[in-house]
Write a protein that holds these residues in place. Structure first.
Motif, short mmCIF file in Angstrom:
data_model
loop_
_atom_site.label_atom_id
_atom_site.label_comp_id
_atom_site.label_asym_id
_atom_site.label_seq_id
_atom_site.Cartn_x
_atom_site.Cartn_y
_atom_site.Cartn_z
N LEU A 111 1.71 19.07 67.11
CA LEU A 111 2.53 19.31 65.92
C LEU A 111 2.73 20.81 65.77
O LEU A 111 1.79 21.59 65.96
CB LEU A 111 1.87 18.75 64.67
N THR A 112 3.93 21.20 65.43
CA THR A 112 4.27 22.60 65.22
C THR A 112 5.42 22.67 64.23
O THR A 112 5.83 21.65 63.66
CB THR A 112 4.62 23.30 66.56
N CYS A 113 5.95 23.85 64.03
CA CYS A 113 7.11 24.02 63.16
C CYS A 113 8.38 23.96 64.00
O CYS A 113 8.41 24.44 65.14
CB CYS A 113 7.04 25.38 62.46
N ALA A 114 9.43 23.42 63.42
CA ALA A 114 10.70 23.34 64.14
C ALA A 114 11.25 24.73 64.44
O ALA A 114 11.87 24.95 65.49
CB ALA A 114 11.71 22.52 63.34
N HIS A 115 11.02 25.71 63.54
CA HIS A 115 11.54 27.04 63.83
C HIS A 115 10.86 27.65 65.06
O HIS A 115 11.47 28.45 65.77
CB HIS A 115 11.44 27.97 62.60
N ILE A 133 9.46 20.86 60.83
CA ILE A 133 8.39 20.21 61.59
C ILE A 133 8.93 19.76 62.94
O ILE A 133 10.09 19.39 63.07
CB ILE A 133 7.76 19.03 60.83
N ALA A 134 8.07 19.83 63.94
CA ALA A 134 8.43 19.36 65.27
C ALA A 134 7.22 18.68 65.89
O ALA A 134 6.08 19.04 65.62
CB ALA A 134 8.89 20.52 66.16
N GLY A 135 7.51 17.70 66.73
CA GLY A 135 6.47 16.98 67.47
C GLY A 135 6.75 17.08 68.96
O GLY A 135 7.89 16.87 69.40
N VAL A 184 4.54 34.74 73.49
CA VAL A 184 4.08 33.74 72.53
C VAL A 184 5.03 33.76 71.34
O VAL A 184 5.28 34.80 70.74
CB VAL A 184 2.64 34.03 72.07
N ILE A 185 5.55 32.58 71.01
CA ILE A 185 6.52 32.44 69.92
C ILE A 185 5.86 31.91 68.66
O ILE A 185 6.23 32.26 67.55
CB ILE A 185 7.67 31.50 70.35
N GLY A 186 4.85 31.03 68.82
CA GLY A 186 4.22 30.44 67.64
C GLY A 186 3.05 29.57 68.02
O GLY A 186 2.61 29.56 69.18
N ALA A 187 2.58 28.84 67.05
CA ALA A 187 1.37 28.03 67.22
C ALA A 187 1.65 26.57 66.88
O ALA A 187 2.63 26.24 66.22
CB ALA A 187 0.25 28.55 66.32
#
Length: 131
Positions: free
Chosen positions: A38-42, A94-96, A25-28
């Motif tokens: 929607l998540t973070c670009a990083h 931000i990332a979609g 798991v890298i992120g949420a």
């Protein structure tokens, strides 16, 4: 936690996604209308092991919704990727994503509100190492 804070209700938990690199798991992120996350670009950068010159849009990654199923992973395509960090520009992270498979019927998208004027407490969700 402040006395006025409350845990997310069981329905809002259905929108929470975990984003993976392999089996880690890298992120949420969170599900919004139309099968988008929607998540973070990083998080996307780390999940795809991107270098700064790499293009993220069009690449796919795996995610799941842990409050529905710990085992079922879905594929999502990166539609939006904005990672800007610098002194001269406003930072963006931000990332979609768009889930490319059929969504489980139990998923409930998060409701988005303009909240800067509400002065309400909020929760930041993530998956710290070991959790």
């Amino acid at each position: 936690m402040s006395e006025t804070a409350a845990a997310p209700d069981p329905f809002s938990k259905r929108a929470i996604a975990r984003i993976y690199r392999g089996n880690k798991v890298i992120g949420a992120g969170f599900l919004v209308e139309g099968g988008h996350v929607l998540t973070c670009a990083h998080v996307v950068r780390d999940a795809l092991a991107l270098k700064s010159e790499d293009v993220a849009e069009g690449k796919t990654l795996k995610l799941n919704f842990p409050y529905l199923s710990l085992k079922q992973k879905l594929t999502a395509e990166v539609l939006l990727y904005r990672l800007i960090r610098g002194d001269e520009e406003q930072n963006e992270d931000i990332a979609g994503l768009r889930i490319v498979e059929s969504l489980p019927k139990e998923l409930l998208p998060a409701r988005l509100l303009v909240s800067y004027q509400l002065h309400n407490p909020y929760w930041v969700l993530g998956f710290p190492s070991g959790h």
